[in-house]
Enzyme design. Structure first.
Site, PDB file in Angstrom:
ATOM      1  N   HIS A   1       0.810  -1.216   0.000  1.00 16.32           N
ATOM      2  CA  HIS A   1       0.000   0.000   0.000  1.00 16.32           C
ATOM      3  C   HIS A   1       0.849   1.275   0.000  1.00 16.32           C
ATOM      4  O   HIS A   1       0.336   2.350  -0.311  1.00 16.32           O
ATOM      5  CB  HIS A   1      -0.981  -0.002   1.196  1.00 16.32           C
ATOM      6  CG  HIS A   1      -0.357   0.275   2.521  1.00 16.32           C
ATOM      7  ND1 HIS A   1      -0.054  -0.726   3.432  1.00 16.32           N
ATOM      8  CD2 HIS A   1       0.012   1.438   3.133  1.00 16.32           C
ATOM      9  CE1 HIS A   1       0.455  -0.188   4.514  1.00 16.32           C
ATOM     10  NE2 HIS A   1       0.519   1.115   4.364  1.00 16.32           N
TER      11      HIS A   1
ATOM     12  N   ASP B   1       0.341  -7.687   1.557  1.00 14.60           N
ATOM     13  CA  ASP B   1       0.718  -6.276   1.630  1.00 14.60           C
ATOM     14  C   ASP B   1       2.232  -6.096   1.639  1.00 14.60           C
ATOM     15  O   ASP B   1       2.770  -5.259   2.360  1.00 14.60           O
ATOM     16  CB  ASP B   1       0.090  -5.598   2.852  1.00 14.60           C
ATOM     17  CG  ASP B   1       0.033  -4.081   2.704  1.00 14.60           C
ATOM     18  OD1 ASP B   1       0.327  -3.591   1.600  1.00 14.60           O
ATOM     19  OD2 ASP B   1      -0.287  -3.389   3.689  1.00 14.60           O
TER      20      ASP B   1
ATOM     21  N   GLY C   1       3.509   6.840   7.982  1.00 17.91           N
ATOM     22  CA  GLY C   1       4.890   6.967   7.507  1.00 17.91           C
ATOM     23  C   GLY C   1       5.767   5.832   7.982  1.00 17.91           C
ATOM     24  O   GLY C   1       6.831   5.580   7.414  1.00 17.91           O
TER      25      GLY C   1
ATOM     26  N   SER D   1       4.736   2.735   7.852  1.00 20.09           N
ATOM     27  CA  SER D   1       4.405   1.567   7.031  1.00 20.09           C
ATOM     28  C   SER D   1       5.579   1.169   6.152  1.00 20.09           C
ATOM     29  O   SER D   1       6.172   2.006   5.467  1.00 20.09           O
ATOM     30  CB  SER D   1       3.197   1.867   6.142  1.00 20.09           C
ATOM     31  OG  SER D   1       2.015   1.933   6.894  1.00 20.09           O
TER      32      SER D   1
ATOM     33  N   LEU E   1      -2.958 -26.769   1.954  1.00 12.68           N
ATOM     34  CA  LEU E   1      -3.175 -28.002   2.707  1.00 12.68           C
ATOM     35  C   LEU E   1      -4.335 -28.790   2.091  1.00 12.68           C
ATOM     36  O   LEU E   1      -4.298 -30.020   2.029  1.00 12.68           O
ATOM     37  CB  LEU E   1      -3.486 -27.652   4.163  1.00 12.68           C
ATOM     38  CG  LEU E   1      -3.414 -28.774   5.192  1.00 12.68           C
ATOM     39  CD1 LEU E   1      -1.993 -29.314   5.306  1.00 12.68           C
ATOM     40  CD2 LEU E   1      -3.894 -28.266   6.550  1.00 12.68           C
TER      41      LEU E   1
ATOM     42  N   THR F   1     -11.077 -26.999   4.146  1.00 10.48           N
ATOM     43  CA  THR F   1     -11.868 -25.818   4.471  1.00 10.48           C
ATOM     44  C   THR F   1     -12.551 -26.069   5.817  1.00 10.48           C
ATOM     45  O   THR F   1     -12.794 -27.218   6.187  1.00 10.48           O
ATOM     46  CB  THR F   1     -12.933 -25.528   3.401  1.00 10.48           C
ATOM     47  OG1 THR F   1     -13.793 -26.668   3.276  1.00 10.48           O
ATOM     48  CG2 THR F   1     -12.291 -25.237   2.063  1.00 10.48           C
TER      49      THR F   1
END
Length: 455
Positions: free
Chosen positions: A114, A144, A218, A220, A275, A278
């Protein structure tokens, strides 16, 4: 008279001998108690065992390897009239900033996705104020994490990776970054929690390290380091009602960041090892509904066919409690650890079935599903290929974007092309950026085709 003196002397000597014998043989000296007993106050602290909290060495080793990143992107917003009046036809460029961590002496940098999202130009300033134009190597929105590269004539300071699996709750950590453009800022705190998932509904692999080291806008993309000066996380997010730091910050674990970095360099995308199960993490309410006593672990609702879990013998209703000795208390424990693995890796899974413990080895398989524009997509099986005839495309197994319904796109449709380029595997979709999409070609199960054009 002489006899009296002799008797007196004998009496005195006898009395002296008696007193000495009584003191030595019968009465224990009072001073021996104070000589051998140690009186310890109730608030006593043995300072020899207290951890050294001098962070100067760790800060000195890392501060020169954390960089300031400036992200410049073309930005037009005429919703504010004063912008249009001031700049006429061309509105100002949008400039964002953040931090990054040099992780190799030849100039590779890890930051948050981001921080550089939508960038037309990325500028990196290192601690000696030298400025470089950075190249985007690749990014992964699900974790991210983004990787940049700068070219330097000399070797650069860098931070070595630490093992984030060894991080302990309560240990000291430092956050290094550039909050509010205050370059080279170091803050200290402790690890408050591990495997923290901030949004259980976003389907992203979130398994953050939570700390109380001060992190603000800042920070990040900056470094979370241990007292040895090793990189154990990439500072990514805070939770706040005001937009500023209020006591909690979150970092992507270094093991995951390192895996994403290596995948982007070698493959151009992130390799996800599945794996093949669910289900849901257990808690008291779910356990009561399922009528089981176990309140911790991952309850298997279903097993994906032809993937590792099924081949290893795991079945529906099993409860996974450990993977490679990592205790599974919640979903982020499992997803966070597995996200550091690749297809082909073998993990040792401990699970409960009908009250008995079992252990098996599972070979992780390549992901056959992905999420894109609100669609859950999977690769075609043999039956699907008969429908598409030319074996092109991927299948829509779920839709969460209501706009697609308005175009008539539904579950079990096929996505055939993006920008007139054939799609044969979900990995090709994962490399597609939303900004680059001009058109998508779909096909219904009956063979009717529909193209959506993005203008």
């Amino acid at each position: 008279m002489k006899l009296y003196i002799k008797l007196l002397i004998v009496g005195c000597i006898s009395s002296l001998i008696t007193l000495i014998a009584y003191d030595k043989l019968i009465v224990k000296p009072k001073q021996s108690y104070y000589q051998y007993e140690q009186i310890i106050p109730t608030n006593y602290i043995n300072y020899d065992n207290v951890e050294d909290t001098d962070f100067t060495l760790a800060a000195k080793k890392t501060i020169n390897a954390v960089v300031h990143i400036k992200n410049t992107s073309n930005y037009k917003d005429y919703s504010q009239s004063w912008l249009y009046d001031l700049y006429g036809e061309s509105a100002p460029k949008k400039i964002g900033s953040g931090s990054g961590v040099i992780i190799s002496p030849d100039g590779y940098i890890i930051t948050n996705e981001h921080v550089i999202e939508g960038a037309s130009e990325i500028e990196v300033t290192i601690n000696n104020n030298k400025v470089y134009t950075a190249m985007l190597v690749g990014s992964d929105p699900y974790t991210d994490i983004a990787v940049l590269k700068i070219e330097s004539e000399s070797l650069l300071n860098y931070i070595p990776f630490g093992n984030s699996e060894l991080v302990q709750i309560g240990e000291w950590v430092l956050a290094v970054g550039n909050p509010f453009n205050l370059n080279s800022t170091v803050t200290a705190g402790i690890v408050s929690a591990k495997s923290r998932d901030l949004n259980k509904l976003d389907r992203k692999n979130q398994s953050f390290i939570q700390t109380d080291a001060a992190v603000n806008q800042g920070n990040s993309g900056g470094a979370l380091i241990n007292t040895k000066g090793e990189l154990i996380g990439i500072n990514t997010a805070i939770t706040s009602l005001t937009g500023g730091f209020v006591g909690y910050s979150f970092a992507v674990p270094s093991n995951l960041a390192r895996k994403v970095y290596e995948d982007l360099l070698e493959f151009g995308n992130v390799q996800k090892g599945l794996l093949g199960v669910t289900g849901n993490a257990l808690d008291q309410k779910l356990a009561e509904r399922l009528e089981i006593n176990q309140t911790e672990g991952f309850y298997v609702n279903d097993v994906e066919p032809n993937l590792g879990a099924e081949k290893a013998g795991i079945i529906k209703n099993d409860i996974i409690i450990e993977i490679d000795n990592i205790k599974i208390n919640k979903f982020s424990d499992m997803s966070g650890y597995l996200s550091t693995k690749r297809p082909g890796n073998i993990v040792r899974v401990k699970y409960i079935r009908s009250g008995e413990n079992f252990t098996t080895n599972v070979i992780l398989k390549k992901s056959t599903r992905t999420f894109f524009l609100g669609m859950e997509l999977k690769n075609l099986n043999e039956e699907d290929k008969k429908i598409t005839r030319n074996n092109d495309g991927v299948k829509i197994v779920n839709i969460q974007n209501p706009r697609l319904y308005s175009f008539g796109i539904e579950k079990n449709y096929f996505l055939l092309k993006i920008n007139d380029v054939k799609i044969n595997d979900i990995s090709e979709i994962e490399r597609t950026t939303i900004e680059s999409i001009k058109s998508i070609l779909f096909m219904s199960p009956s063979g009717e085709k529909e193209r959506i054009i993005f203008e």
